[in-house]
Design a protein around this motif. Structure first.
Motif, short mmCIF file in Angstrom:
data_model
loop_
_atom_site.label_atom_id
_atom_site.label_comp_id
_atom_site.label_asym_id
_atom_site.label_seq_id
_atom_site.Cartn_x
_atom_site.Cartn_y
_atom_site.Cartn_z
N ASP A 23 0.83 -1.21 0.00
CA ASP A 23 0.00 0.00 0.00
C ASP A 23 0.87 1.26 0.00
OD1 ASP A 23 -2.27 -1.55 0.05
OD2 ASP A 23 -2.62 -1.32 2.21
N ILE A 24 1.91 1.26 0.83
CA ILE A 24 2.81 2.42 0.88
C ILE A 24 3.55 2.59 -0.44
CG2 ILE A 24 4.86 3.37 2.00
CD1 ILE A 24 2.30 3.50 3.69
N GLU A 25 4.00 1.48 -1.02
CA GLU A 25 4.70 1.55 -2.31
C GLU A 25 3.80 2.13 -3.38
OE1 GLU A 25 7.44 -1.36 -5.15
OE2 GLU A 25 6.01 -2.25 -3.74
N ASN A 26 2.54 1.69 -3.44
CA ASN A 26 1.60 2.18 -4.45
C ASN A 26 1.27 3.65 -4.21
OD1 ASN A 26 1.50 -0.32 -5.69
ND2 ASN A 26 -0.32 -0.98 -4.56
N TRP A 27 1.12 4.03 -2.95
CA TRP A 27 0.82 5.43 -2.62
C TRP A 27 1.94 6.35 -3.08
CZ3 TRP A 27 2.83 7.99 2.17
CH2 TRP A 27 2.37 9.30 2.29
N LEU A 28 3.16 5.99 -2.78
CA LEU A 28 4.29 6.83 -3.17
C LEU A 28 4.48 6.84 -4.69
CD1 LEU A 28 6.84 5.90 -0.36
CD2 LEU A 28 5.45 7.97 -0.55
N ALA A 29 4.17 5.72 -5.34
CA ALA A 29 4.29 5.65 -6.80
C ALA A 29 3.25 6.55 -7.47
CB ALA A 29 4.13 4.21 -7.27
N VAL B 11 1.01 21.31 -3.59
CA VAL B 11 -0.03 21.64 -2.61
C VAL B 11 -1.38 21.11 -3.09
CG1 VAL B 11 -1.33 23.53 -1.53
CG2 VAL B 11 1.17 23.67 -1.70
N GLU B 12 -1.67 21.32 -4.36
CA GLU B 12 -2.94 20.85 -4.92
C GLU B 12 -3.03 19.33 -4.90
OE1 GLU B 12 -5.54 21.14 -9.09
OE2 GLU B 12 -3.61 22.20 -8.90
N PHE B 13 -1.94 18.65 -5.26
CA PHE B 13 -1.94 17.19 -5.27
C PHE B 13 -2.23 16.62 -3.89
CE2 PHE B 13 0.34 13.19 -4.53
CZ PHE B 13 -0.25 12.37 -5.49
N PHE B 14 -1.66 17.26 -2.87
CA PHE B 14 -1.82 16.76 -1.50
C PHE B 14 -3.11 17.23 -0.84
CE2 PHE B 14 2.96 16.53 -1.76
CZ PHE B 14 3.02 15.14 -1.73
N GLY B 15 -3.99 17.84 -1.61
CA GLY B 15 -5.31 18.16 -1.08
C GLY B 15 -5.54 19.61 -0.72
N GLY B 16 -4.54 20.47 -0.92
CA GLY B 16 -4.72 21.88 -0.61
C GLY B 16 -4.82 22.14 0.88
N GLY B 17 -5.07 23.39 1.24
CA GLY B 17 -5.24 23.76 2.63
C GLY B 17 -4.00 23.49 3.46
N PRO B 18 -4.15 23.41 4.78
CA PRO B 18 -3.00 23.18 5.66
C PRO B 18 -2.30 21.84 5.39
CG PRO B 18 -4.90 23.97 6.91
CD PRO B 18 -5.39 23.65 5.54
N VAL B 19 -3.08 20.82 5.05
CA VAL B 19 -2.48 19.51 4.80
C VAL B 19 -1.59 19.57 3.56
CG1 VAL B 19 -2.92 17.09 4.23
CG2 VAL B 19 -4.36 18.25 5.91
N GLY B 20 -2.13 20.08 2.44
CA GLY B 20 -1.35 20.16 1.22
C GLY B 20 -0.14 21.05 1.36
N PRO C 222 10.63 14.63 -3.33
CA PRO C 222 10.59 14.22 -1.92
C PRO C 222 12.00 14.16 -1.33
CG PRO C 222 9.27 12.75 -3.28
CD PRO C 222 10.06 13.61 -4.22
N ARG C 223 12.09 14.42 -0.05
CA ARG C 223 13.39 14.33 0.64
C ARG C 223 13.50 12.98 1.33
NH1 ARG C 223 14.48 19.42 4.23
NH2 ARG C 223 12.31 19.07 4.82
N PHE C 224 13.24 11.93 0.58
CA PHE C 224 13.39 10.57 1.08
C PHE C 224 13.43 9.63 -0.11
CE2 PHE C 224 8.77 11.49 1.16
CZ PHE C 224 8.32 10.54 0.26
N GLU C 225 13.87 8.41 0.16
CA GLU C 225 13.87 7.36 -0.85
C GLU C 225 12.64 6.48 -0.65
OE1 GLU C 225 15.90 7.17 -3.35
OE2 GLU C 225 17.15 8.84 -2.66
N PRO C 226 11.77 6.34 -1.65
CA PRO C 226 10.56 5.54 -1.48
C PRO C 226 10.83 4.12 -0.97
CG PRO C 226 10.42 6.81 -3.50
CD PRO C 226 11.81 7.01 -2.97
N GLU C 227 11.91 3.52 -1.45
CA GLU C 227 12.23 2.15 -1.02
C GLU C 227 12.41 2.07 0.50
OE1 GLU C 227 15.87 -1.10 -1.27
OE2 GLU C 227 15.95 0.72 -2.49
N LEU C 228 13.02 3.11 1.09
CA LEU C 228 13.25 3.08 2.52
C LEU C 228 11.97 3.34 3.31
CD1 LEU C 228 16.72 4.81 2.92
CD2 LEU C 228 16.16 2.40 2.87
N MET C 229 11.02 4.07 2.71
CA MET C 229 9.72 4.24 3.36
C MET C 229 9.00 2.89 3.44
SD MET C 229 9.73 7.45 4.09
CE MET C 229 11.51 7.15 4.33
N VAL C 230 9.09 2.14 2.36
CA VAL C 230 8.46 0.81 2.33
C VAL C 230 9.13 -0.10 3.35
CG1 VAL C 230 8.01 -1.23 0.92
CG2 VAL C 230 7.76 1.06 -0.07
N ARG C 231 10.45 -0.09 3.37
CA ARG C 231 11.17 -0.94 4.33
C ARG C 231 10.87 -0.55 5.78
NH1 ARG C 231 17.20 -0.38 2.79
NH2 ARG C 231 17.38 -1.10 4.95
#
Length: 264
Positions: free
Chosen positions: A132-138, A151-160, A176-185
């Motif tokens: 799920d995390i891999e698909n979300w980041l992809a 900002v728009e992609f992430f939903g706008g407002g304070p969250v985006g 992003p300031r991270f590697e997707p593979e490490l988020m999955v791991r």
């Protein structure tokens, strides 16, 4: 004030917001960054010493650490508390940061005086979580063509706005300031086993803040309090997983009341 703490060779960027009073350490969630706590730190520091840090593999901390196990994340919390000589701290964490806070409270009761978990719970094994995390980041259209597009992609407002603030600008766009593979791991262990045994060993006072439409089922509050009846559980209506960004005021009220019950 910014400073660097090195734990077992892993560099952690720490933001010390200052303030006087009992120490508080704020922990962001998976793929997040320390800046998402700026508003919370601003009001907490009036009566507390507030510390936030980019966790390993996130933000301005070590981007590609070899170890992203649950134990490694917990070890970083201990290292920051010790390096800044905070003593016994209140740990506040959202999502994976809340899970880390719980494990730190279980492993090092001498360093944790109280615990706040926001959209976090011990949980049973979740076999599909890494996928799920891999698909979300992809699904992220990386690189984003502009901060506004992010900002728009992430939903706008304070969250985006907050999620977009975690990106870094390069010549070809925003990344992003991270590697997707490490988020999955980082979530693999959550897919393989339950962490209820650790929850049962937590002895400090605890507050759990859940979102009405978050990632946990309706019966989560009953499960959380089953083994620890003294735990305070608050559900914030009309919110999703990023409840601390969507509706910060109810979250602030819950934490403030919890701190009042602690006498701080």
């Amino acid at each position: 004030m910014e400073r660097t703490v090195v734990n077992d060779g892993v560099r952690l960027l720490v933001h010390d917001h200052g303030g006087s009073g009992p120490p508080v350490v704020l922990l962001h969630g998976l793929a997040g960054h320390s800046g998402e706590w700026d508003e919370t730190a601003a009001w907490l520091r009036k009566d507390h010493r507030v510390v936030v840090f980019d966790q390993r593999a996130h933000g301005a901390s070590e981007r590609c650490p070899a170890d992203v196990s649950r134990a490694a994340y917990v070890s970083d919390v201990v290292a920051v508390i010790n390096a800044l000589r905070l003593g016994r701290a209140l740990l506040v964490g959202q999502s994976l940061g809340g899970h880390t806070a719980m494990l730190a409270a279980a492993a090092r009761p001498d360093l944790v005086r109280a615990l706040v978990m926001i959209e976090a719970a011990p949980g049973d094994a979740a076999p599909g979580l890494p996928e799920d995390i891999e698909n979300w980041l992809a699904s992220w259209p990386v690189p984003f063509r502009s901060r506004e597009a992010a900002v728009e992609f992430f939903g706008g407002g304070p969250v985006g706005t907050t999620w977009a603030a975690g990106l870094a600008e390069r010549r070809d766009g925003w990344w992003p300031r991270f590697e997707p593979e490490l988020m999955v791991r980082s979530v693999v262990e959550l897919s393989r086993r339950s962490f209820w045994p650790e929850w049962r060993t937590v002895r400090c006072p605890a507050l759990v803040v859940l979102a009405e439409s978050g990632v946990f089922p309706g019966g989560a509050a009953r499960e959380i309090t089953r083994d620890r009846p003294s735990t305070t559980v608050v559900t914030v209506p009309g919110t999703g997983h990023d409840v601390h960004l969507e509706k910060p005021e109810p979250v602030r009220a819950a934490i403030t009341e919890f701190l009042r019950s602690l006498g701080t």
